[in-house]
Design a protein around this motif. Sequence first.
Motif, PDB file in Angstrom:
ATOM      1  N   LEU A 161       0.835  -1.204   0.000  1.00 32.53           N
ATOM      2  CA  LEU A 161       0.000   0.000   0.000  1.00 32.53           C
ATOM      3  C   LEU A 161       0.866   1.249   0.000  1.00 32.53           C
ATOM      4  N   MET A 162       1.873   1.218   0.823  1.00 33.45           N
ATOM      5  CA  MET A 162       2.754   2.388   0.893  1.00 33.45           C
ATOM      6  C   MET A 162       3.469   2.597  -0.423  1.00 33.45           C
ATOM      7  N   ALA A 163       3.886   1.475  -1.015  1.00 32.18           N
ATOM      8  CA  ALA A 163       4.577   1.591  -2.294  1.00 32.18           C
ATOM      9  C   ALA A 163       3.638   2.192  -3.326  1.00 32.18           C
ATOM     10  N   GLU A 164       2.400   1.729  -3.330  1.00 34.45           N
ATOM     11  CA  GLU A 164       1.434   2.247  -4.299  1.00 34.45           C
ATOM     12  C   GLU A 164       1.210   3.732  -4.105  1.00 34.45           C
ATOM     13  N   SER A 165       1.218   4.139  -2.856  1.00 31.37           N
ATOM     14  CA  SER A 165       0.947   5.546  -2.598  1.00 31.37           C
ATOM     15  C   SER A 165       2.020   6.450  -3.183  1.00 31.37           C
ATOM     16  N   VAL A 180       4.694   3.030  -6.892  1.00 30.95           N
ATOM     17  CA  VAL A 180       5.544   1.888  -7.246  1.00 30.95           C
ATOM     18  C   VAL A 180       4.718   0.616  -7.094  1.00 30.95           C
ATOM     19  N   GLU A 181       4.773  -0.212  -8.118  1.00 33.16           N
ATOM     20  CA  GLU A 181       4.101  -1.502  -8.046  1.00 33.16           C
ATOM     21  C   GLU A 181       5.080  -2.525  -7.485  1.00 33.16           C
ATOM     22  N   VAL A 200       8.585  -9.465  -3.374  1.00 31.48           N
ATOM     23  CA  VAL A 200       9.345  -8.269  -2.992  1.00 31.48           C
ATOM     24  C   VAL A 200       8.727  -7.634  -1.756  1.00 31.48           C
ATOM     25  N   ALA A 201       7.419  -7.548  -1.780  1.00 30.66           N
ATOM     26  CA  ALA A 201       6.734  -6.951  -0.633  1.00 30.66           C
ATOM     27  C   ALA A 201       6.995  -7.756   0.619  1.00 30.66           C
TER      28      ALA A 201
END
Lengths: 524, 759
Positions: A19-23, A26-27, A32-33
Motif C-alpha cells: 500500500l505504501m509503495a502504491e501511494s 511503485v508496483e 518483494v513486498a
Amino acid sequence: MADREERRFAEVPRDSVRLMAESVGVELGDDVAALLAEDVSYRLREATQSSSQFMRHAKRRKMTVEDFNRALRWSNVEPICGYGAQDALPFRSAKDGELHFVEDRDVNLVELALATNIPKGCAETMVRVNVSYLDGKGNLEPQGTVPSAVQTLSEDLLTYYQQITRAILGDDPRLMKVALFDLQSNSKMAALLPYFVYVISGVKSVSHDLEQLNRLLHMVRSLIQNPGLYLGSYVRSLVSSVMYCILEPLAASINPLNDHWTLRDYAALLLSHIFWYHGDLVSGLYHQILLSLQKVLSDPVRPLCSHYGAVVGLHALGWKAVERVLYPHLPAYWANLQAVLDDHSVSNAQVKADGHKVYGAILVAMERLLHMKAASRFQAVAGPPARKDPGPPGRGAGSPGPGPSREPTAEAVPGVAGHPWEGWSPVSLPAMYGELYSFFGDSLAVRFSPGPVARGPGVAGALPRAPLPPGMGARDPGPGHVHPDAGRKMPQLTANLSLSPRPDGSPRVTEPAPPSLAATGLSR
Amino acid sequence: MAASQSGQLDAEEERDIKSETSSDGSRNNSSSNDGGSLSASPGGGKPSSGGAGAGGGGSTEEQRTLLAVLQFLRKNNLSESVEILRREAGLSDEEAEDQKGSGGSGGGTGGSGAKDPEGSGEAGSLLRRVSAASSAAAVAAAAPTTSRVGAGDDRPDVNVVLSAYSQQGDPALYDVYYSGLKKFIESVLDCHRAELSQVFYPLFVHMYLELVYNNHESESKAFFEKFSGDQECYYGDDLRILSGLSKKEHMRGNETLLDFRTSKFVLRISRDSYQLLKRHLQERQNNQIWNIIQEHLYIDIFDGMPRSKSQIDAMSGSLAGEAKREANKAKVFYGLLKEPEIEVPLDDEDEEAENEEGKPKKKKPKKDSMGSKSKKQDPNAPQQNRIPLPELKDSDKLDKIMNIKEATKRVRLGRDNLPSICFYSFLNAYQGLTAVDFTDDSSLIAGGYADSTVRVWSVTPKKLRRVKSAADLGLIDKESDDVLERIMDEKTASESKILHGHSGPVYGISFSPDRNYLLSCSEDGTVRLWSLQTFTCLVAYKGHNYPVWDAQFSPYGYYFISGGHDRVARLWATDHYQPLRMFAGHLADITCTRFHPNANYVATGSSDRTIRLWDVLTGNCVRILTGHKGPINALAFSPNGKFMASGATDGRVLLWDIGHGIMIGDLKGHTDAIYSLKFSRDGEILASGSMDNTVRLWDASKAFDDLETDDFTATTGHIHLPENSQELLLGTYMTKSTPVVHLHFTRRNLLLAAGAYNP
C-alpha cells in the motif's frame, strides 16, 4: 510454531508495504513486498532496541518519540517529525477497513494567535532540600488503613496485625480459619488487643454486610476464648459491639433473604460467653444490659427483629434474667405480638413471619425458665446443689473450667440490691406455668411431655431430669389457673429457637454452660 | 606529559576513520572499527602508543594487523595517514604495496566509499579477524586457525567475518547434536554438570547463527524455539535480540552479533570436566560442536575441584563470558597517594591569618599526626609521580585545610550510627533531569537536563556571581587586597545559572575538585568544560563521535575521563583538545566512568555487563570484572582505594576487591536499576540510590572486615559469596516518588541525595 515466532514482535504486514509503495507510485511484486516487510520489521526492532539506550540513560521508564528519533538519527535515518508532544497520542481506527491512525486535529491558527489567555509558561525549575531522615530514622509511615497509633508497635506485631486483619476480613475462608485459630491461641499478642477491639468496634459501619459482621463476631469469639489474653476494660467495648449486633435493626435486616436472625443468635451466644468466661470483668455491666434489653422490649416502636434480639439476649443471660425481665413483661408484650400474628393480610406477611420468630424465641426462653425453676426447686429439696454442669461437650481442653462462682446468674452478681427489680418477688412455679399456658397453650405443653422428646441424648444424660411439679403434666392445664379464653391459645407452633446451630438441632442446652462454640461459627 | 604525543596520533587516526565511515552510512561497522584497531594493542601486550610500538615488536600477527590498517586507510584515500603510519611502523613500501595488490582484488573498487558501502566494513572486519586471530593464537594452541588465517590473508571480504559460519553440516542435525550434548551433560555427575552447562549458551548462540547464516530460516526458528528456554535467565536480553534476527542480511551490522563473533566466549572449566566433554565429543565424532568450541569459545582450564553452580552463576552473565584468569593478574597499586601536606607550617600560618576564631594550637598536633601518617608510604600505593599531577595552588591548600577541619567534626558512622539524609528535590524539572553532581564541599549542585542545558545552583546563601566584563575589569585596582572580590559582578548575583551549549541531552556532569570548572557530556558527542567564574563554555572536547554517556574529573583535577556509545573511554587533560589515552576493549557502550582515588586508574562500566579497570599510565586493561547481569550504571571506589562497588540495572550491588580482582559481595535488595553509589567519607557505609525510589544503606565495613581472602581464592578466582545481603542492609529509605539520581556524603558525613520529583 511459526505463528508464535511471528507474534514475538510487531510485524509490518506485506499489504501495508504494498500500500505504501502504491501511494508513491511503485508496483511491488508479492515476494518483494514480503521481503521488504520482513526487513522493515527487523529494522524497526533494531531502532527500538537502540532507542531504549537513550531512555535508560535519561533515567526514565517511559520511552519517548524523542528517544526513537535519536536512534534513527544515529543510524542515519531521517527522524519522524510531528509526534513530539509529551501527551499520549490517541490511536484510532477507522470504521471501515483495518486502518489505524493517530488522531491529528486541525489547529486554528487564528484562534491561537488572537487568544487572550496567554499561557504563563511553566514554573521555574528549582532545587528544594528537606531533611528526610535524621540519624537514619525518619518518616517510615506504613501504608494502608492501619490506625495511627499502631505505628508505635514493633515491626513484627505490626505485620501480625496486618496479616490477621487482612486474613479475617479477606476472601479466603481457609485463611480466615487459620487466623481465627491463631487469634484464639496466640498468647503473645496482648499488645495488639486495643487495635483488634478497635477493628471490632467497626461493626457499626458495616451493618449492611452480614458477612463482615459475622467475621467481626468471630473475631470477638476468638479474643474472648484466648486463654492468654486479659481483656480488662476492653471487654466493655466488646460487649457494646456484640449488643449492637443483637439489638440494632441492622441495615442487613431490610432484605428478608438475609439471615440476620442467625447473626443475632450468634451475638447473643457470644454475650453469654463473655459473661461465662469473663464474668468477673463485666459484673457491673449485667444490670445495665438487662435494662437496655428491657427498654428495647418495652418499646413497641422498635422493629420485631430488635425485640427478637432482646429476647435471645435475655435468654443468653440466663433463666433468672428471663424470669425477672421477660416474664413480668410478657402480658404487656403479648398484646402487641398477638396483633401482629392475627393479621392475615398479605402486606403483613413479612411482619407476621418476624412475629413468629419472636414468638418462637419467647417460647424457648420460657420453656427453659420453667425447666430451670423446676430443677432449682428439686435441688433445694434434694440438698446442696450438685455440680450441675459437667462442662459443655466439645469445649477445648485449654479453656477454663466453669466454676460455680462464675455463673452468670443474678445471685453471683453483687450489687443486686437497690435495683429496680428489688421489689420483685418470685412467682411460684405452678402459677407461672399456668400463666404461660394461657399464652402458649399446648405448644408449651408438648415441650414438657414425658420422655426425651426434643432433648438430645447427651443432654438428657448430663442433666438430672427435673421432675415436674404435680399438676404440670402434659395437656394438664393445672387447677385453677386456666384462662378460659381459648382465643389466646396459639396454634401449635414448632418454633425452635436455634440458639446454637447444633447438628442435632436441639436448641436447649444445659444451663448455665454456654453451648460449645467449637462446632459453631466457622461451620457457617 | 610524556604520552600525549602518541595519544594525539591515535586520536587523529581515530577521528579520520570516524569522519570517513560515518559519512558512508555503515555506522555499526565503523564503531566496531574502533574496537578492532584499538584492541590490537592491548591484545599484543603493548601500551596504547599502538602503531608506534607495533613495528618494533615484529611478530607476524602484528604486521598483519598493520598491513590491514594500511590497506584500510588507503582504500579510504587517507594517504597522509598511510604515510605517517608507515613511517612510524618502519614498514617497507614493498610490503605495503604487496598488500595493496592483494587487497585491491578482494575489495573491488577501493577508495570509493560511496560506491561500495561495504568497503569500510570489509576492512574493518579484516581488522577484527586479525586482532582476534592474534589473541587466539596466543592462548589456544589447539585451535585450528590455519584456514581462517589463510582466508584473512588473501580475501579480505566482509564475508570473512562471518565465513567461520560457512562450514555447515546438515541443518536438520543441529537439533540432534545439541540435544545429544544436552543429554550427555544432564547425565554426567552433579559436580561436572554445572560446569559443563556453561557451554550451552555460547553453543546455542553460535549454532543458531550458523543456521541463520546459511539461510536455514525455518530450521533456525525451530532450533531457537526448542532450546532458547533452556538458557540461563540472565541472558534474556541478548536472546531477545537474537530472536529478532532471522536473515543473513540482518547479521551484517548487528552490534550484538559482531560482539559475539569477534570475541571468544570465555568459560572457566576444571580439567576433569573438560576432559569429560572432550572425550564425549570425540567418541561421538561430533565435529560440528567440537569445531564451534574450538573456534568460538575460549576455555580457561584450571586444575582442581569443579566449581559449584552458585559459584559459576555469581561470575557469569557478561556478554562474552567470564574474564580470563590472566586478565586480572596484573599488579594494581590501589593504595592512596601521600597527601601533599608538606608545607604544614605554611598551612598553619595561612590558617591563623585566615580565620580568627580558629584554634590553631588545638589543631596543630592533629595536623602533625595526619602529616606523619601520610608520610608513611603505603606499599600498595603507586609512586607519587607515577602520573604527573598538577601543582597545588594556594586556593587548593586552603581547601585542604578546610577539608581537614571539617573532617575533625565528621560524624563517625557505623551500624548503630546511621547518617542523616537530606534529599534535594528538583522541582518542575519538565526538561528531564538526567544527571546531578555536588561539589566536594557541598556548596554547589548542578543538574544536567535532557533539553541540553546544565543548571548550577548554590545551596549556600552565597549567590553565584559572574566575573566582570573585560572592560570593567580594566577599571579595578589590581593592587587592592580584595581584588578577588572586586572582580565579581554583583549585578549578576543569582541563586542559579543556566549553561547553554550542548545540542543534545546532557548525560553526565562533574565538578572539578577546585570548583572552578564543570564538565558535562552529552548526546551530541562532545564533552564541554565550563568555567564557574564566568559561566561560559571554555572548551568542547570532540573525539567521541557518538553519545557520551559519562564523564568525570580526576580527584586531583586536570585530567578527566569520558566514555560513551563508541565503546572507547578517553582520558583527557583540560588543556589538551585531544585525548591522552584511549581505553578500548569493552564490547558494548561504556555507561559509566570513575577515577580511582589515587588517579592512577580509571574504572569503566559497560552495557556488556563487565567492569574494566584501566591503568592511566600504560593504557592497559588491568582488571576485567564479570558478574553483573545487566548494564552497569554506577561505580564507586571505597575511600581507601582498596574496594569498589558497582550497581547495575539488575538492581544488585556487587563489591569487588581490586587488589585480587575478585568479587567479594553481592548486595540484593533494590527492585530497580541502581543509578548512584557512594561510600561514606570513612568508608563504613555504602549508600545506593535507585529507580525504585529508595536509598539503601549497607554496612560496608562489615562486608570488608568479614573478608578473608586466602591465597587459594586469590589465585584461582573461585569465589564463595556468603548470602548476607539482609545482614548488611542497614536501612531502606523511601523518597516521595522520586528516583534517586545522585548521592553524596558531605565532609561531615551527612548524606545528600538528589532526584527529580515526578508526580
